[in-house]
Motif scaffolding. Sequence first.
Motif, PDB file in Angstrom:
ATOM      1  N   VAL A 149       0.849  -1.198   0.000  1.00 23.97           N
ATOM      2  CA  VAL A 149       0.000   0.000   0.000  1.00 23.97           C
ATOM      3  C   VAL A 149       0.885   1.248   0.000  1.00 23.97           C
ATOM      4  CG1 VAL A 149      -1.605   1.361   1.393  1.00 23.97           C
ATOM      5  CG2 VAL A 149      -2.012  -1.073   1.075  1.00 23.97           C
ATOM      6  N   HIS A 150       1.981   1.200   0.751  1.00 24.66           N
ATOM      7  CA  HIS A 150       2.895   2.347   0.805  1.00 24.66           C
ATOM      8  C   HIS A 150       3.496   2.597  -0.572  1.00 24.66           C
ATOM      9  CE1 HIS A 150       5.140   5.242   3.202  1.00 24.66           C
ATOM     10  NE2 HIS A 150       6.262   4.876   2.619  1.00 24.66           N
ATOM     11  N   LYS A 151       3.883   1.525  -1.226  1.00 24.34           N
ATOM     12  CA  LYS A 151       4.514   1.662  -2.543  1.00 24.34           C
ATOM     13  C   LYS A 151       3.518   2.168  -3.575  1.00 24.34           C
ATOM     14  CE  LYS A 151       6.457  -0.644  -6.321  1.00 24.34           C
ATOM     15  NZ  LYS A 151       6.265  -1.791  -7.168  1.00 24.34           N
ATOM     16  N   TRP A 152       2.332   1.556  -3.589  1.00 27.46           N
ATOM     17  CA  TRP A 152       1.326   1.999  -4.562  1.00 27.46           C
ATOM     18  C   TRP A 152       0.782   3.372  -4.194  1.00 27.46           C
ATOM     19  CZ3 TRP A 152       1.008   0.516  -9.219  1.00 27.46           C
ATOM     20  CH2 TRP A 152       1.394  -0.780  -9.580  1.00 27.46           C
ATOM     21  N   GLY A 153       0.716   3.670  -2.913  1.00 27.84           N
ATOM     22  CA  GLY A 153       0.293   4.995  -2.477  1.00 27.84           C
ATOM     23  C   GLY A 153       1.218   6.060  -3.058  1.00 27.84           C
ATOM     24  N   ALA A 154       2.515   5.748  -3.075  1.00 29.99           N
ATOM     25  CA  ALA A 154       3.488   6.689  -3.626  1.00 29.99           C
ATOM     26  C   ALA A 154       3.225   6.908  -5.105  1.00 29.99           C
ATOM     27  CB  ALA A 154       4.901   6.156  -3.409  1.00 29.99           C
ATOM     28  N   THR A 155       3.040   5.802  -5.814  1.00 26.52           N
ATOM     29  CA  THR A 155       2.785   5.900  -7.246  1.00 26.52           C
ATOM     30  C   THR A 155       1.520   6.723  -7.524  1.00 26.52           C
ATOM     31  OG1 THR A 155       3.914   3.885  -7.849  1.00 26.52           O
ATOM     32  CG2 THR A 155       2.060   4.513  -9.217  1.00 26.52           C
ATOM     33  N   LEU A 156       0.446   6.396  -6.795  1.00 25.27           N
ATOM     34  CA  LEU A 156      -0.806   7.121  -7.018  1.00 25.27           C
ATOM     35  C   LEU A 156      -0.671   8.580  -6.624  1.00 25.27           C
ATOM     36  CD1 LEU A 156      -3.598   4.633  -5.905  1.00 25.27           C
ATOM     37  CD2 LEU A 156      -2.650   5.027  -8.168  1.00 25.27           C
ATOM     38  N   MET A 157       0.118   8.846  -5.577  1.00 24.00           N
ATOM     39  CA  MET A 157       0.258  10.226  -5.124  1.00 24.00           C
ATOM     40  C   MET A 157       0.949  11.069  -6.188  1.00 24.00           C
ATOM     41  SD  MET A 157       1.762  11.666  -1.591  1.00 24.00           S
ATOM     42  CE  MET A 157       2.171  13.397  -1.414  1.00 24.00           C
ATOM     43  N   VAL A 158       2.004  10.523  -6.767  1.00 24.68           N
ATOM     44  CA  VAL A 158       2.685  11.256  -7.837  1.00 24.68           C
ATOM     45  C   VAL A 158       1.706  11.507  -8.975  1.00 24.68           C
ATOM     46  CG1 VAL A 158       4.513  11.151  -9.549  1.00 24.68           C
ATOM     47  CG2 VAL A 158       4.948  10.341  -7.237  1.00 24.68           C
ATOM     48  N   ALA A 159       0.957  10.469  -9.351  1.00 28.29           N
ATOM     49  CA  ALA A 159      -0.014  10.610 -10.436  1.00 28.29           C
ATOM     50  C   ALA A 159      -1.056  11.677 -10.080  1.00 28.29           C
ATOM     51  CB  ALA A 159      -0.687   9.278 -10.708  1.00 28.29           C
ATOM     52  N   ALA A 160      -1.536  11.636  -8.831  1.00 25.40           N
ATOM     53  CA  ALA A 160      -2.587  12.574  -8.421  1.00 25.40           C
ATOM     54  C   ALA A 160      -2.072  14.009  -8.421  1.00 25.40           C
ATOM     55  CB  ALA A 160      -3.108  12.195  -7.041  1.00 25.40           C
ATOM     56  N   VAL A 161      -0.850  14.190  -7.962  1.00 20.68           N
ATOM     57  CA  VAL A 161      -0.272  15.536  -7.945  1.00 20.68           C
ATOM     58  C   VAL A 161      -0.187  16.077  -9.365  1.00 20.68           C
ATOM     59  CG1 VAL A 161       1.850  16.819  -7.540  1.00 20.68           C
ATOM     60  CG2 VAL A 161       1.003  15.265  -5.790  1.00 20.68           C
ATOM     61  N   ILE A 162       0.264  15.210 -10.275  1.00 17.40           N
ATOM     62  CA  ILE A 162       0.420  15.665 -11.658  1.00 17.40           C
ATOM     63  C   ILE A 162      -0.945  15.996 -12.274  1.00 17.40           C
ATOM     64  CG2 ILE A 162       1.136  14.938 -13.970  1.00 17.40           C
ATOM     65  CD1 ILE A 162       3.404  13.375 -12.564  1.00 17.40           C
ATOM     66  N   LEU A 163      -1.937  15.148 -12.015  1.00 17.02           N
ATOM     67  CA  LEU A 163      -3.281  15.408 -12.567  1.00 17.02           C
ATOM     68  C   LEU A 163      -3.855  16.717 -12.020  1.00 17.02           C
ATOM     69  CD1 LEU A 163      -4.968  11.893 -12.550  1.00 17.02           C
ATOM     70  CD2 LEU A 163      -4.274  13.249 -14.526  1.00 17.02           C
ATOM     71  N   HIS A 164      -3.707  16.900 -10.704  1.00 12.58           N
ATOM     72  CA  HIS A 164      -4.213  18.129 -10.081  1.00 12.58           C
ATOM     73  C   HIS A 164      -3.532  19.337 -10.705  1.00 12.58           C
ATOM     74  CE1 HIS A 164      -5.385  21.065  -7.115  1.00 12.58           C
ATOM     75  NE2 HIS A 164      -4.156  21.205  -6.646  1.00 12.58           N
ATOM     76  N   GLN A 165      -2.229  19.216 -10.910  1.00  9.03           N
ATOM     77  CA  GLN A 165      -1.487  20.340 -11.463  1.00  9.03           C
ATOM     78  C   GLN A 165      -1.909  20.617 -12.905  1.00  9.03           C
ATOM     79  OE1 GLN A 165       2.729  19.958 -11.567  1.00  9.03           O
ATOM     80  NE2 GLN A 165       3.029  22.151 -11.312  1.00  9.03           N
ATOM     81  N   MET A 166      -2.156  19.542 -13.652  1.00  6.37           N
ATOM     82  CA  MET A 166      -2.611  19.732 -15.021  1.00  6.37           C
ATOM     83  C   MET A 166      -3.952  20.467 -15.047  1.00  6.37           C
ATOM     84  SD  MET A 166      -1.579  16.168 -16.835  1.00  6.37           S
ATOM     85  CE  MET A 166      -2.938  16.197 -17.980  1.00  6.37           C
ATOM     86  N   ARG A 167      -4.849  20.081 -14.119  1.00  2.00           N
ATOM     87  CA  ARG A 167      -6.151  20.755 -14.069  1.00  2.00           C
ATOM     88  C   ARG A 167      -5.946  22.241 -13.798  1.00  2.00           C
ATOM     89  NH1 ARG A 167      -8.714  24.177 -11.074  1.00  2.00           N
ATOM     90  NH2 ARG A 167      -8.489  23.031  -9.129  1.00  2.00           N
ATOM     91  N   VAL A 168      -5.119  22.533 -12.808  1.00  2.00           N
ATOM     92  CA  VAL A 168      -4.894  23.936 -12.454  1.00  2.00           C
ATOM     93  C   VAL A 168      -4.287  24.685 -13.632  1.00  2.00           C
ATOM     94  CG1 VAL A 168      -3.517  25.456 -10.992  1.00  2.00           C
ATOM     95  CG2 VAL A 168      -4.660  23.467  -9.989  1.00  2.00           C
ATOM     96  N   TYR A 169      -3.362  24.015 -14.314  1.00  2.00           N
ATOM     97  CA  TYR A 169      -2.677  24.666 -15.424  1.00  2.00           C
ATOM     98  C   TYR A 169      -3.643  24.976 -16.551  1.00  2.00           C
ATOM     99  CZ  TYR A 169       0.733  25.611 -19.038  1.00  2.00           C
ATOM    100  OH  TYR A 169       1.448  26.209 -20.016  1.00  2.00           O
ATOM    101  N   PHE A 170      -4.363  23.942 -16.999  1.00  2.00           N
ATOM    102  CA  PHE A 170      -5.184  24.140 -18.196  1.00  2.00           C
ATOM    103  C   PHE A 170      -6.399  25.010 -17.939  1.00  2.00           C
ATOM    104  CE2 PHE A 170      -2.760  20.440 -19.675  1.00  2.00           C
ATOM    105  CZ  PHE A 170      -2.273  20.997 -20.845  1.00  2.00           C
ATOM    106  N   THR A 171      -6.831  25.160 -16.678  1.00  2.00           N
ATOM    107  CA  THR A 171      -7.936  26.074 -16.417  1.00  2.00           C
ATOM    108  C   THR A 171      -7.417  27.463 -16.033  1.00  2.00           C
ATOM    109  OG1 THR A 171      -7.970  25.312 -14.143  1.00  2.00           O
ATOM    110  CG2 THR A 171      -9.487  24.246 -15.660  1.00  2.00           C
ATOM    111  N   GLY A 172      -6.107  27.629 -16.090  1.00  2.00           N
ATOM    112  CA  GLY A 172      -5.542  28.937 -15.794  1.00  2.00           C
ATOM    113  C   GLY A 172      -5.753  29.389 -14.361  1.00  2.00           C
ATOM    114  N   ALA A 173      -5.923  28.434 -13.473  1.00  2.00           N
ATOM    115  CA  ALA A 173      -6.236  28.787 -12.087  1.00  2.00           C
ATOM    116  C   ALA A 173      -5.029  29.339 -11.341  1.00  2.00           C
ATOM    117  CB  ALA A 173      -6.798  27.560 -11.356  1.00  2.00           C
TER     118      ALA A 173
END
Lengths: 348, 198, 523
Positions: free
Chosen positions: A86-110
Amino acid sequence: MSVAEWFSERLPVRGSDLRELTNEPVPNHLRRWWYALGGTPAYLFVVQIVTGILLAFYYQPSAETAYESVRYITEQAHFGWYVRSVHKWGATLMVAAVILHQMRVYFTGAYRKPREINWMVGMCMLVCTLLIGFTGYALVYEQLSYWGATVAANIADTVPIAGPWIKQFLLAGDTYNARTLSRFFVLHAAVMPALMILLIIIHIAIIRLQGVTEFHFEDEKSGEPDHFNFFPDHLMTEIIMGLILMVLLSVLATVLPATMGPVADPLNTPEVIKPEWFLYVTFRWLKLFSITTAVLSMGFIVFTFFLWPFIDAWVRRRWPKSEFSVYVGILGVLAIIGLTVWEGAVAH
Amino acid sequence: MASSEASGRRRSLLAGGLLLAMWAALVASYGTFASYAVRFLFPARRRDPSWTYVLDAKSLPVGQALQYITPDGAKITLARQGSGQAAEDFVALSSVCPHLGCQVSWEGQNNRFFCPCHNGVFAPDGTGVSGPPGDAGQSLPKYSVKIQNGLVYLDVPQADGLAQVELRQIDESERIVGPGHDPCLMADLDRDQDRRFS
Amino acid sequence: MSLKTKQVIIAVLGIGFLVSLIYVQAMEVARREQEAGLRKVHIAVPTRSAQCVECHGQSSPGIVAHWEGSTHAEKGVGCVDCHTADKRDADAYSHYGETIATVVTPRDCSRCHGHEAEEFWASHHAKAGNILHSLDNFLAETVEGSREPFNPHSPTPGRAFDKVNGMASAFTGCQQCHGSKVALLGNDGETITMDDLEPDENGFPTNQDAVSRISKNQDGRPLLYSGSWPNTGIGRINLDGSRGSCSACHSRHDFSPRRARQPENCGKCHLGPDHPQKEIYEESKHGVAYRDLREEMNLDATEWILGKDYSQAPTCATCHMSGNLRNGGKVTHDPGERISWTNRPPVSLAMDTDINHAVVKETDPEKRRALIHDSWQDKRGRMKEVCSHCHTPETTNGFYAQYDDFVLLYNEKFAKPGQKIMKSLLDAGLRTSRDFDEEIEWTWFYLWHHEGRRARHGASMMAPDYAHWHGMFEVAERFYMELIPQAREMAEHGGLRGASVTATIDEILARPEHQWFEQGAGK
């Protein structure tokens, strides 16, 4: 005297204050899931803290015992394989989630005025997440851990002026030695998470001070309220997200549990060696250019994105109609996906 | 009127049921997760005991004893009480006081085991004689001994992964201290150690 | 989305999370049972191999069962992973949608076990096939058999045979240990081996003419020549140009490390009159201890490191291949790395090897030094590391002194003189260069190839009966009672040409170690 009175005399906080504090109205666009991604990395961070603390009960950060203790966790401790997976996959998902969140913020100009500072805080959190991920797999003391740490320290070494200092700091010497692993442990389990918590507090505080960017959509009916309640409405959204993540983590942990690679061998670099997937981009970049060019250009790109709200503002002042930032964003995403897939597809 | 009242009750019952279901599911799932976390913190069960080689029977003269730390970390006094080659000629006692866990030591001159923490006294066969263990009727736990081909084996729990790492550090420096030991015996055993672990 | 809907979703997801946790608990229980040995490891058949397992589970259930017990199966390495082939491979064929080959070569194994394959290729084991596909194999192919097939001379009731395959002894006797040269059947009745295919460095054939001649069945599967396949000889020469067969020791389909660690495994070939290593080992104290204590030797251990996983007794693998505490657990797949004398040739040679792992035969000390890449001292040092787990340096050094003395005695008293006599007979034209057509050639072969090796191997592995009664006693008898009389007789019959031979024999027998014989003979 009632119990409530007894407490309110000693803790002079009124229920209504608490309600107000926690119950900021949430703009309607957050009903759309795409806009509610910011809570995901935060939730995963909590998962990482919980599982990380559990793992630290058994983990022994020294070259002689690290691998054996991870093996103990994986093969012998009750539910050890599950906690570690869970710790290992949590890390993987966290990186993915951070990137997705950042993409949303970026493309909506937030990130635009007045939220430039929070974007920069966010960039710091991205770097922090990647560094925690990297120092994490250095702890297992398998081949990848050892050589990954060595390569990373030598990459740091090429940074002008500060490089040698960074390398010395990371390795506690010129090469990987008996004192190196405990550093990675302290960075991974204490320094970086503390920094992360600080950044999260700042990030959320700024959001609360400024309010989230509000978006309106064409299909919204006029006359309905613009906002909905954080509690319980949005909180339930976050609980749903959390549960989805927990199910996902448990499924990943059981289907693809974390395994043990070969133990670190300081005299033998494996034929095929790759970092975790989220560093593939950097790894491929390093293979494309000479080391100094690669490191400096990488630093330059990260710095550009760090300052992106200001660059974007300047571009928009000059060419108000331009969609420049969208094109740059698409290019960036394609480059990241392309380099990652490229690195993942080939052996060398 | 009555029917709308009933449907209103049904609705509120349904709402309450939903809320309850939600809470039940949340508590059950996260509670289970928490219980796993707690289980994780309690180390894996000790391996079942198995026969572990200790030393050559010849190297322990009659009337002498030595300290032995098992792979699992348990401390044992192994004494030879008879000149024969049978298991009955040896006795293996835990050297941990059953009162509060201090290390008991053999006092040859008084023919007894003595625990310095609260003046616990044990007979040579491990029975508590006086002090807190004697009062409470506690004895030093016994381990089974086996002699095979002139070699002494003890039935002791085996280590799991982590303990083994510590074992080497412990037993090279501390393994042999015992009543009436002579330097030659120690040298013999040291060599034996080298052969097995280095 | 209304609050009620959200509540429903949360309840459902919560139950989902709970179910996944219950599954986690089930896995934990299964893991515990597995650890306690109560349950077999769960085998997940890899998708690509699922179909293989399904059909072959019916048609050849043993193969599937063996695989299911293997570490490969545990780790998800399936049929296709090893049998996979490239369309360009000479023996590749399409089998239910997968391109595969029947013969799995060390090149295939090296895809995952590269380091092991490299070590193996450097070893003498990998070169075991060389002896067969050269003139040295005269014995089995001509003396015992016939290189050309011939007609049966009378019928075999109940069977109809029209040809006697003269190579049968070589195929069944020699090649099952030494390894065959794997061959495909050609359209023209000839066989096609790697010599014809001329594989490139990736193992793909470069001679398309040879490829086009390959005979195939109606399913497009290339036909393997039965004389060369089935074969698991350790020096097999494969169609892709690689040498060897990993299944020689790691029996195919279950690939048991446990089995490879046991002496019986080596005993398939290292036994019998010419090199009875297996029997020698069994006679030695090492073998006796092993037989007694094998149950306690942890043969299933992952690494099987001497001094850590076991110390009871050594097997062949322990001394020649496996890892030990002193060498950091390093396993080698070149059993020659720890051998300091080669007792294979008539005269034992010090195992100084060059960069290609071949024994250095140069006699000039300067040139010799330049050629040596790994000296006999290096090799002996590695072996002594093994010895030192159970023996003091005094014991080990004392043993090696005894062993060196023994080899030297054999070399100087019998081997070199024998060689000299055989050469003088050849030089004098009293025997032909063709082997085995004169009685004395059989005598000499017995002396060094059978008895001389038995003696030296007996000495090397502490088996006194082999060193003496099966060894030096028989060497001496063969030398004094057969070789010398036969050579003298040939010299007498040879008239003038025999004079040089007589002189050679006289010179040898006049040496102090042989004087007793002439005196005893009453001269």
